[in-house]
Design an enzyme around this catalytic site. Structure first.
Site, PDB file in Angstrom:
ATOM      1  CG  HIS A  49      -1.981  -1.081   1.137  1.00 32.82           C
ATOM      2  ND1 HIS A  49      -2.995  -1.093   0.197  1.00 32.82           N
ATOM      3  CD2 HIS A  49      -2.143  -2.210   1.864  1.00 32.82           C
ATOM      4  CE1 HIS A  49      -3.742  -2.174   0.363  1.00 32.82           C
ATOM      5  NE2 HIS A  49      -3.244  -2.876   1.364  1.00 32.82           N
ATOM      6  NE  ARG A  74       1.646  -5.181   3.177  1.00 35.95           N
ATOM      7  CZ  ARG A  74       0.502  -4.871   3.776  1.00 35.95           C
ATOM      8  NH1 ARG A  74      -0.281  -5.842   4.237  1.00 35.95           N
ATOM      9  NH2 ARG A  74       0.134  -3.616   3.942  1.00 35.95           N
ATOM     10  CG  ASP A  88      19.321 -10.813  -6.775  1.00 36.98           C
ATOM     11  OD1 ASP A  88      19.450 -11.816  -6.042  1.00 36.98           O
ATOM     12  OD2 ASP A  88      19.373 -10.885  -8.021  1.00 36.98           O
ATOM     13  CD  GLU A 153      -4.189  -9.699   3.043  1.00 40.63           C
ATOM     14  OE1 GLU A 153      -4.382  -8.806   3.883  1.00 40.63           O
ATOM     15  OE2 GLU A 153      -3.350  -9.593   2.135  1.00 40.63           O
ATOM     16  CG  ASP A 179      -7.126  -6.772   2.358  1.00 43.70           C
ATOM     17  OD1 ASP A 179      -7.903  -6.157   1.600  1.00 43.70           O
ATOM     18  OD2 ASP A 179      -5.933  -6.466   2.484  1.00 43.70           O
TER      19      ASP A 179
END
Ligand code: 3PY
Ligand code: MG
Length: 266
Positions: A49, A74, A88, A153, A179
């Site tokens: 988000h 996230r 990486d 979720e 969610d």
């Protein structure tokens, strides 16, 4: 720096104390550095988000390197190419939103592992994670140090929870109450009693499975109920909300102070 052990993964395995974390949505290394000194066990750079890109995530990883809290990221989707880039640049603990099935979970495990276990591309000469070929044995150690956390979720995700938990390579399942509330028909009501009951039930199932349970809570009573149900790591807020609430509180305190001063004749 050739030690690539993942402290967060080890802590989830060993610790019985719920680890308290904060989501970072300000997308800024300076505020991340500031928050690193405030006592949280972990900080999560939110690229779902929060308007983060690869460069802003990297800048925050650099600002947080070697500081107290463990760093999680996230991501916005399940894209294996994006996972490769995040790993990486040095992400070791990845939170992936909206995982509804064991099949999705298995694909995510494969995206985070080098062959033969997975499909992660090999590019250590270009990878900060491997200190640009400066970590001897990086290719052999990397798979074991990934901590992969998937978010359940939705009603579908909770229905598939046991199968998701059975997937090798998934270290933890994180419940997203907002969610989940939307999926249950309670949009905007993560603290609705039905949602809270479903969250508590999910945490207990995850903890019983031997994997780690994580959850998001912005209310203290919910956070402690989740911890009591067995959550191993609990997000207790976001930097964006902290800033907003503190700013609003300050304005209010001074306006009320000024009103009182005027009212009392000063
Ligand atoms: C949710 O509540 O949906 C989350 O993803 C937690 O941030
Ligand atoms: Mg969510």
């Amino acid at each position: 720096m050739s030690d690539i052990r993942n402290r967060f993964k080890a802590a989830l395995r060993d610790s019985v104390i719920p680890r308290i974390g904060l989501f970072l949505g300000l997308c800024d290394p300076y505020s991340a550095e500031l928050l690193a000194g405030t006592g949280f066990d972990w900080l999560l750079i939110d690229a779902e988000h929060g308007p983060n890109d690869m460069r802003t995530v990297l800048a925050q990883l650099q600002a947080l390197q070697g500081r107290g809290p463990d760093t999680l990221v996230r991501m916005v989707d399940h894209d294996p190419a994006r996972i490769k880039q995040l790993l990486d640049i040095g992400v070791q603990t990845l939170l992936v939103p909206m995982v509804d099935s064991a099949e999705q979970a298995r694909a995510l495990v494969r995206a985070t592992r080098y062959p033969p276990e997975g499909i992660r591309g090999v590019g250590t000469a270009l990878a900060r994670a491997a200190r640009w070929n400066g970590v001897p044995d990086y290719l052999r150690q990397a798979n074991d140090e990934i901590c992969l956390i998937v978010q359940a979720e939705s009603c579908e995700g909770l229905a598939a929870l046991d199968e998701i938990l059975a997937v090798d390579g998934i270290d933890a399942v994180f419940i997203g109450p907002s969610d989940l509330a939307a999926s249950m028909g309670h949009l905007g009501q993560p603290n609705h009693p039905d949602v809270q009951t479903a969250v508590l039930d999910a945490i207990r199932r995850i903890a019983r499975s031997g994997k780690a349970a994580g959850v998001f809570a912005t209310r203290l009573d919910a956070a402690s109920a989740f911890a009591q149900a067995g959550a191993h790591f609990v997000a207790v807020g976001t930097d964006t909300l902290l800033l907003r609430q503190a700013a609003e509180g300050l304005v209010k305190a001074f306006r009320e102070g000024a009103d009182r001063a005027v009212g009392s004749g000063y």
